[in-house]
Design an enzyme around this catalytic site. Sequence first.
Site, mmCIF file in Angstrom:
data_model
loop_
_atom_site.group_PDB
_atom_site.id
_atom_site.type_symbol
_atom_site.label_atom_id
_atom_site.label_comp_id
_atom_site.label_asym_id
_atom_site.label_seq_id
_atom_site.Cartn_x
_atom_site.Cartn_y
_atom_site.Cartn_z
ATOM 1 N N GLY A 29 0.835 -1.186 0.000
ATOM 2 C CA GLY A 29 0.000 0.000 0.000
ATOM 3 C C GLY A 29 0.876 1.245 0.000
ATOM 4 C CB CYS A 30 0.343 4.661 1.317
ATOM 5 S SG CYS A 30 1.275 6.185 1.625
ATOM 6 C CG PHE A 31 6.108 4.607 -0.367
ATOM 7 C CD1 PHE A 31 5.619 5.848 0.032
ATOM 8 C CD2 PHE A 31 6.752 4.535 -1.606
ATOM 9 C CE1 PHE A 31 5.772 6.982 -0.761
ATOM 10 C CE2 PHE A 31 6.914 5.665 -2.409
ATOM 11 C CZ PHE A 31 6.411 6.890 -1.982
ATOM 12 N N PRO A 80 4.508 1.398 6.012
ATOM 13 C CG PRO A 80 4.028 -0.058 4.259
ATOM 14 C CD PRO A 80 3.738 1.318 4.752
#
Length: 218
Positions: free
Chosen positions: A30-32, A35
């Site tokens: 997903g959006c980095f 993470p």
Amino acid sequence: MGTTDRTTALAPDEAAPPPGETRTATFGLGCFWGPDARFGAMEGVVRTRVGYAGGTEPAPSYYSLGDHTEVVQVEYDPDVLDYPDLLDICWRSHDPFSAARKRQYRGVVLVHDNDQRAAAERSRDALADRTGKSVRTPIEPLEAFFLAEDTHQKYELRSTPILGDELVEQYGDGFVGSTVAARLNGFVAGHGDPSQREAFLARVDLPPAALSELERRL
């Protein structure tokens, strides 16, 4: 800041293993931003960086991504962490049972070699057996990684007033590759337990205003 003070401030970086002694894993989750923070808080993770991979565009950027995916690269100490440890976080950090609606935010395990592929496939199959569901997250070879723009690196830390500015100024070009920046990025996002944070911060010399802002966020 003098040499002695700088060495004290960067003590965890001075003690971190160099790239030749680490291993690297790459995931699309997903959006980095999220993470990057989650992995950065983990003991054994040495460096993190976000970027673009998995597509064919020769020079992707945030506003011209083509068919690439937002990914996080995790550089880790193999004496502390194993690749399956990172895979466990990977599966918990996105919905592996559903296909992403946008390629930019898809879940994907991008493997660096055959050993990583074998480990990823075993981990995927174990997850499917445990849940009784089909895992739809693909496992693909990493062909190329393109570093994202500075504004996306350690986003949570950069978004923290005073603290982010202090670290960016202090590290300069070394900000993205800093263990201190990776940990603090994770801590301000709410990751890491209190004892871990306390032990790590005891090794870092931050200016009072920056430390106060960090403590306010924890």
